[in-house]
Motif scaffolding. Sequence first.
Motif, mmCIF file in Angstrom:
data_model
loop_
_atom_site.group_PDB
_atom_site.id
_atom_site.type_symbol
_atom_site.label_atom_id
_atom_site.label_comp_id
_atom_site.label_asym_id
_atom_site.label_seq_id
_atom_site.Cartn_x
_atom_site.Cartn_y
_atom_site.Cartn_z
ATOM 1 N N VAL A 26 0.839 -1.202 0.000
ATOM 2 C CA VAL A 26 0.000 0.000 0.000
ATOM 3 C C VAL A 26 0.874 1.253 0.000
ATOM 4 C CG1 VAL A 26 -1.697 1.325 1.327
ATOM 5 C CG2 VAL A 26 -1.978 -1.135 1.042
ATOM 6 N N GLY A 27 1.936 1.254 0.805
ATOM 7 C CA GLY A 27 2.845 2.395 0.834
ATOM 8 C C GLY A 27 3.539 2.596 -0.506
ATOM 9 N N GLY A 28 3.973 1.499 -1.117
ATOM 10 C CA GLY A 28 4.627 1.598 -2.424
ATOM 11 C C GLY A 28 3.700 2.131 -3.494
ATOM 12 N N LEU A 29 2.476 1.632 -3.536
ATOM 13 C CA LEU A 29 1.508 2.129 -4.515
ATOM 14 C C LEU A 29 1.123 3.574 -4.219
ATOM 15 C CD1 LEU A 29 -0.833 -0.975 -4.921
ATOM 16 C CD2 LEU A 29 0.818 -0.093 -6.582
ATOM 17 N N GLY A 30 1.053 3.907 -2.940
ATOM 18 C CA GLY A 30 0.686 5.264 -2.556
ATOM 19 C C GLY A 30 1.755 6.270 -2.913
ATOM 20 N N ILE A 31 3.000 5.924 -2.702
ATOM 21 C CA ILE A 31 4.077 6.887 -2.947
ATOM 22 C C ILE A 31 4.279 7.180 -4.429
ATOM 23 C CG2 ILE A 31 6.157 5.448 -3.103
ATOM 24 C CD1 ILE A 31 7.261 7.492 -0.900
ATOM 25 N N VAL A 32 3.980 6.209 -5.282
ATOM 26 C CA VAL A 32 4.102 6.453 -6.725
ATOM 27 C C VAL A 32 2.787 6.923 -7.344
ATOM 28 C CG1 VAL A 32 6.006 4.836 -7.008
ATOM 29 C CG2 VAL A 32 3.671 4.034 -7.357
ATOM 30 N N GLY A 33 1.734 7.040 -6.522
ATOM 31 C CA GLY A 33 0.447 7.532 -7.009
ATOM 32 C C GLY A 33 -0.344 6.535 -7.812
ATOM 33 N N ARG A 34 -0.136 5.244 -7.602
ATOM 34 C CA ARG A 34 -0.840 4.221 -8.374
ATOM 35 C C ARG A 34 -1.877 3.472 -7.544
ATOM 36 N NH1 ARG A 34 2.565 0.557 -11.894
ATOM 37 N NH2 ARG A 34 0.468 0.149 -12.618
ATOM 38 N N LEU A 35 -2.118 3.899 -6.311
ATOM 39 C CA LEU A 35 -3.142 3.266 -5.482
ATOM 40 C C LEU A 35 -4.489 3.865 -5.866
ATOM 41 C CD1 LEU A 35 -3.726 1.319 -3.107
ATOM 42 C CD2 LEU A 35 -3.543 3.297 -1.596
ATOM 43 N N PRO A 36 -5.375 3.065 -6.464
ATOM 44 C CA PRO A 36 -6.668 3.616 -6.874
ATOM 45 C C PRO A 36 -7.554 3.876 -5.659
ATOM 46 C CG PRO A 36 -6.609 1.266 -7.320
ATOM 47 C CD PRO A 36 -5.245 1.650 -6.824
ATOM 48 N N ARG A 37 -8.415 4.862 -5.775
ATOM 49 C CA ARG A 37 -9.354 5.163 -4.694
ATOM 50 C C ARG A 37 -10.258 3.956 -4.508
ATOM 51 N NH1 ARG A 37 -13.602 10.018 -4.983
ATOM 52 N NH2 ARG A 37 -13.292 9.496 -7.145
ATOM 53 N N ARG A 39 -12.404 1.308 -1.169
ATOM 54 C CA ARG A 39 -13.013 1.264 0.159
ATOM 55 C C ARG A 39 -12.165 0.544 1.198
ATOM 56 N NH1 ARG A 39 -19.310 -0.233 -0.916
ATOM 57 N NH2 ARG A 39 -19.592 1.151 -2.664
ATOM 58 N N TRP A 40 -11.100 -0.147 0.781
ATOM 59 C CA TRP A 40 -10.415 -1.046 1.704
ATOM 60 C C TRP A 40 -9.011 -0.608 2.084
ATOM 61 C CZ3 TRP A 40 -12.976 -2.727 -2.692
ATOM 62 C CH2 TRP A 40 -14.230 -3.299 -2.447
ATOM 63 N N LEU A 41 -8.241 -0.073 1.177
ATOM 64 C CA LEU A 41 -6.830 0.201 1.433
ATOM 65 C C LEU A 41 -6.502 1.668 1.253
ATOM 66 C CD1 LEU A 41 -5.291 -2.799 -0.545
ATOM 67 C CD2 LEU A 41 -5.633 -2.636 1.916
ATOM 68 N N GLY A 42 -5.563 2.143 2.044
ATOM 69 C CA GLY A 42 -5.113 3.518 1.936
ATOM 70 C C GLY A 42 -5.789 4.408 2.965
ATOM 71 N N ALA A 54 -7.219 14.054 -4.257
ATOM 72 C CA ALA A 54 -7.105 14.124 -2.801
ATOM 73 C C ALA A 54 -6.675 12.776 -2.233
ATOM 74 C CB ALA A 54 -8.429 14.565 -2.186
ATOM 75 N N PHE A 55 -7.191 11.682 -2.792
ATOM 76 C CA PHE A 55 -6.813 10.340 -2.336
ATOM 77 C C PHE A 55 -5.334 10.082 -2.598
ATOM 78 C CE2 PHE A 55 -6.548 5.691 -2.729
ATOM 79 C CZ PHE A 55 -7.143 5.308 -1.543
ATOM 80 N N GLN A 56 -4.862 10.470 -3.778
ATOM 81 C CA GLN A 56 -3.447 10.269 -4.102
ATOM 82 C C GLN A 56 -2.545 11.106 -3.217
ATOM 83 O OE1 GLN A 56 -2.857 10.896 -8.289
ATOM 84 N NE2 GLN A 56 -3.856 8.975 -8.844
#
Length: 176
Positions: A26-37, A39-42, A54-56
């Motif tokens: 989750v941290g890796g996807l979040g830091i590169v901006g690839r974690l999609p909005r 309901r479960w993660l982030g 805002a989510f990114q």
Amino acid sequence: MVVDVIVLSVVAAVVVFALAALWLVVGGLGIVGRLPRNRWLGVRADESMRSDEAFQVANRVAAPGLFAAAGILVLSGIVTLGIGGYWSIAFAVVGVVAALFVVGLVSAYGVRAAAAVPADDEGCSCCSTHDHDEPAADPAGAPADTADEAHAAECGTSSCGACSLRAVCSNESAQA
């Protein structure tokens, strides 16, 4: 009895390592901006769920803390496997509590960062600003069966409920 403690230690370590792996991803996807909005993660608060941007931002701010929490968990898992006995389970629990504290702290920073992202006032307002009882036409001019369908067409979604993740429909009763 000794076998039970060893089994509990191994189970605790596996749980700790699995949680560490989840936070690393989750941290890796979040830091590169690839974690999609989702309901479960982030970081999922009203401020971060109001737009993709805002989510990114929230997850990019929280990502280094997620890495730190994963590091705490990895160390806790190693100690849990290395010590053995009842103390090993205590180390696993302390590691999880410490990691949850770090995640909560950095999530709060992420929420504050997401709140600073300007709101998209030109976007869809979904359920909160139209009359549900009257039929309406969609933006292209074709008649729609209900105001919900017309407004959903304006939003580019299949139904008004698609905006519920952004908390714009929060004035409606969840029990209705």
